[in-house]
Design an enzyme around this catalytic site. Structure first.
Site, PDB file in Angstrom:
ATOM      1  CG  HIS A 365      12.235 -21.254   8.018  1.00  0.00           C
ATOM      2  ND1 HIS A 365      12.501 -22.601   8.162  1.00  0.00           N
ATOM      3  CD2 HIS A 365      13.433 -20.658   7.809  1.00  0.00           C
ATOM      4  CE1 HIS A 365      13.801 -22.803   8.051  1.00  0.00           C
ATOM      5  NE2 HIS A 365      14.386 -21.657   7.829  1.00  0.00           N
ATOM      6  CE  LYS A 556       3.744 -29.541  17.475  1.00  0.00           C
ATOM      7  NZ  LYS A 556       4.559 -29.848  16.324  1.00  0.00           N
ATOM      8  NE  ARG A 557       6.444 -20.533  17.177  1.00  0.00           N
ATOM      9  CZ  ARG A 557       5.674 -20.106  16.180  1.00  0.00           C
ATOM     10  NH1 ARG A 557       4.782 -19.155  16.407  1.00  0.00           N
ATOM     11  NH2 ARG A 557       5.793 -20.599  14.968  1.00  0.00           N
ATOM     12  CE  LYS A 562       4.198 -23.996  15.859  1.00  0.00           C
ATOM     13  NZ  LYS A 562       4.831 -24.912  14.890  1.00  0.00           N
ATOM     14  CB  THR A 664      12.375 -30.006  13.158  1.00  0.00           C
ATOM     15  OG1 THR A 664      12.182 -28.983  14.143  1.00  0.00           O
ATOM     16  CG2 THR A 664      12.790 -29.374  11.846  1.00  0.00           C
ATOM     17  CE  LYS A 668      14.247 -31.578  16.893  1.00  0.00           C
ATOM     18  NZ  LYS A 668      13.915 -30.267  17.487  1.00  0.00           N
TER      19      LYS A 668
END
Length: 817
Positions: A365, A556-557, A562, A664, A668
């Site tokens: 991952h 998100k984290r 990111k 993911t 969504k």
């Protein structure tokens, strides 16, 4: 034994559910209806719903155990399940009956559901993906059992104090968990410490046993995982740690009470907290204990079931069983299965290896080398001496294969060795997983390509047939049908309801994209969802969002790759434009950022603080008003995302290309009609391919361009050549957002100018701003935006976890339904 007549099936109508609700309220909980507390009402309703799961659960278990068909086991340190009540009602198709029951008591279902805590069994996308996968396995009637750890405390509950993250304990089990069933008869013994002892058995064969160990009990707690309207209910088995000797009477009698319960406390620490901070030596040791605890308990469980049904003949074990390792965390399972087969069941090395390497499958991952777990050999030797012996033997035999393939290439052997040499030798867990698995998969097309060409290139050259791609997906039951009931009704009335299990049928929406009534209804549904999201932001952040504005969301984290920081730079850019009077033809924008930073991750926590400082300035400036709002949502969680993804207009997926394995959240948002602004990273690439270039806001360097620029990356020149960027940096560096906290953000600001910034934030600033301007203009064109929104939902069919799981089954597990 006398045959007992089977009970009649429980009714699914209002009267039957009302009867069981009242029975549990009065008889199970001992509550008087007129005085029942909200928590008691929730528990009584949950028990009534669980009863209906239970009869299907038992039938599924009997069918799977008697069929003799192959079964799969999904090993994961995380399962981010969210709330169970709403999901169970949806999959059992009893929502209307339950609402009718509650209406008679003057209760709203939403109020009752709010009594349920989010199950604290994961901290991000990895755990939520595992939860989606279990849902799809049950919906596809595949015999798959999930194995995890029953953490007493979740990662943490995030609070924001003076703009900074503060971690509070997330004791999600404080009020018990009505959805689980303890199975003490399946308790397993887990070994730690001790030593390996060599001996000769009665047949004269040399064997090894693990002796003088400190044992911990693994007590299973099972949770039902219902499929959608198909009467299949699979199992998630979570292990709770307990001491084998809970109480040392001698120590107690000697007046040493703390020592008398020390073993109990140490044992229970294993399942006490999700993913301890491993920056300390104690944290590392606990995390390795957790990983081995999960692997050993789960493998022992599967082997015990096999022996019960087949005796100690393992000839067909590999034909009937498959273990899917969710990332590197459970990869010690490779060595542990070898140990169990050889030491407990007396198989030879070759026979044990044939079974192990034919049953293990590994999902990777991450593309970040630092996230591929490595454990000091010394720590392994201390905690798991017998297991590390086996790992060294696996490595020796593996390196012989490498040597046979590439004679004399000692550098390649060094690169590929499971044991990384150095002052403190390390066990490379990903390499152990690859060596011991028959399948290795990435989770998006680009991710798998980069694994094959980069991170695992040597292994792919040795075993090209092992590697494959399985692009992630999310369950449409929770992430569209349940979280967006108004859109669900609109979809049902437009294209029928088969999309809930066949998501590719959403593409039938494309034929209706110009239907005026659909378009108007679509907008009304989005506004309704934005109103709910605005209420959440007001409640949790104290910030008011105008529902006419563009809802621009990144949740998100919190991690540098990111690039929440890039998002924030754009917010400062917009603020600067407003302050300079350059707000002609303006698109009002409400920016929402949310996510948790790991407790020991200094830069991530500083980014949260900076976001909140900028928000405080922007939101309190009367010149800015509703042109721009910024909020940081504390304690981001599954339940919050269910509101967020339905109410979002613009989905921020802005990671540095080549760093995000899949994502993911992007799926969504797309499923619920948000338009993506993003780089060519992870599953963004496939999202853009599905929806078309004109319905996706693309920016940034590609993964190849990132690597090409890296040796001569010069952010200073980039900033100086861009007036808008220079003004943003000047605002940050002037202390405008930290006037009473001088120097607090120096490290964050310096990272942007750093030529060694691995995330290359400055490189993508201008193309990001340009793409945001295109998004703002598109939002002003209501008809264009409506078309884009409808088409994003219509083209999201590929990103169902049902499709992903069907591919896992067809290519890896090969199970019969």
């Amino acid at each position: 034994m006398k045959k007992v007549q089977a009970l009649p099936p429980l009714g699914m109508d209002n009267a039957a559910i009302d009867h069981d609700f009242r029975r549990h309220l009065g008889h199970t909980l001992g509550s008087v209806e007129s005085e029942a507390q909200s928590r008691e009402i929730y528990e009584a309703l949950a028990l009534a719903v669980r009863d209906r799961l239970m009869e299907r659960w038992k039938a599924t278990r009997v069918q799977q155990e008697t069929s003799g068909n192959k079964r799969a086991y999904y090993l994961s340190l995380e399962f981010l399940m969210g709330r169970a009540l709403g999901n169970a009602m949806l999959n059992l198709d009893i929502e209307k009956s339950v609402k009718s029951t509650l209406y008679e008591y003057g209760l709203e279902l939403e109020d009752v559901e709010n009594e349920e805590a989010d199950a604290g069994l994961g901290n991000g996308g990895l755990g939520r993906l595992a939860a989606c996968f279990l849902d799809s396995c049950a919906t596809l009637s595949l015999p798959v059992v999930g194995y995890g750890i029953r953490y007493e405390y979740g990662m943490f509950r995030q609070e924001i104090q003076d703009g900074a993250q503060v971690e509070e304990p997330d004791h999600w089990l404080r009020n018990s968990y009505v959805w689980e069933v303890q199975r003490p008869h399946d308790t397993r013994h887990i070994k730690f410490g001790g030593r390996s002892e060599f001996y000769v058995d009665a047949q004269g064969a040399s064997r090894v046993r693990w002796v003088d160990t400190e044992n911990v009990l693994a007590v299973p707690h099972d949770t039902a995982i219902p499929g959608y309207e198909n009467d299949t209910v699979n199992t998630l088995r979570l292990w709770k740690a307990a001491a084998s000797d809970a109480f040392e009477l001698g120590e107690f009698n000697a007046g040493r009470y703390p020592e008398s319960v020390a073993n109990k406390n140490e044992a229970e620490h294993i399942s006490m907290v999700l993913y301890p901070n491993d920056s300390s030596e104690n944290g590392k040791e606990l995390r390795l204990r957790q990983q081995y605890f999960l692997a050993s308990a789960s493998l022992q469980d599967v082997l015990a079931q096999w022996v019960k049904a087949n005796g100690t003949n393992f000839e067909k074990f590999a034909e009937k069983n498959c273990f899917q390792l969710n990332d590197t965390h459970p990869s010690v399972a490779v060595a542990e299965l070898m140990r169990l087969l050889m030491d407990d069941y007396e198989l030879s090395w070759n026979n044990a290896w044939e079974i192990t390497s034919s049953t293990m499958a590994y999902t990777n991952h991450t593309l970040l080398p630092e996230a591929l777990e490595r454990w000091p050999v010394s720590l392994f030797r201390k905690l798991l001496p017998r297991v590390v012996d086996i790992i060294f033997e696996i490595n020796a035999r593996f390196l012989q294969q490498v040597s046979n393939k590439w004679p004399g290439d000692t550098e390649r052997q060094r690169r590929m060795s499971i044991i990384e040499e150095g002052p403190e030798p390390q066990v490379r867990m990903a390499y152990l997983a690859i060596a011991g698995s028959f399948s290795v998969n990435g989770v998006a097309a680009l991710h798998t390509e980069l694994l094959i060409d980069g991170l695992f290139r040597d292994f792919c050259e040795l075993w090209p047939d092992k590697f494959n791609n399985k692009t992630n997906g999310v369950t449409p039951r929770r992430w569209l049908a349940a979280c967006n009931p108004e859109l669900r009704e609109l979809l049902d009335s437009t294209i029928g309801d088969q999309w809930i299990t066949k998501l590719d049928q959403l593409d039938n929406l494309s034929a209706h994209v110009n239907d005026e009534k659909l378009r108007e209804d679509w907008r009304q549904v989005k506004f309704s969802n934005k109103r709910k999201l605005a209420q959440l932001v007001k409640q949790d952040c104290g910030v008011e969002f105008d529902i006419e504005s563009m809802f621009d969301v990144q949740v998100k984290r919190i991690h540098e790759y990111k690039r929440q920081l890039l998002n924030l730079l754009h917010v400062v850019h917009l603020y600067n434009r407003i302050k300079k009077g350059h707000s002609e033809n303006w698109t009002p924008r409400s920016v929402l950022i949310g996510g948790k930073a790991a407790p020991g991750y200094y830069m991530a926590k500083q980014i949260i603080k900076l976001i909140n400082n900028v928000a405080s300035v922007v939101n309190n400036d009367p010149e800015v008003g509703n042109k721009l709002r910024l909020a940081f949502l504390p304690n981001y969680r599954v339940t919050a995302m269910e509101v967020i993804c339905a109410g979002t207009d613009l989905s921020e997926q802005v990671s540095t290309a080549g760093k995000e394995a899949s994502g993911t959240g992007n799926m969504k948002f797309m499923m619920n009609g948000a338009i993506t602004i993003g780089t060519l990273d992870g599953a963004n690439i496939e999202i853009r391919e599905e929806v078309g270039d004109e319905n996706f806001f693309l920016f940034g360097l590609t993964a190849a361009e990132v690597e090409s620029m890296r040796p001569h990356y010069d952010p200073q020149s980039i900033i100086e050549a861009d007036d808008g960027f220079s003004e943003v940096m000047a605002l940050l560096e002037s202390g405008h957002f930290n006037q009473f906290e001088p120097g607090i953000f120096d490290a964050v600001i310096a990272s942007i100018r750093n030529p060694n910034d691995p995330w290359m934030t400055a490189a993508d600033f201008r193309t990001y701003v340009d793409a945001q301007e295109q998004a703002a203009l598109a939002y002003q064109d209501v008809e264009r935006w409506t078309t884009m929104s409808i088409l994003n939902t219509a083209k999201s069919g590929k990103f169902s976890s049902d499709r992903t799981i069907a591919e896992y089954n067809n290519d890896i597990w090969q199970l019969n339904t």
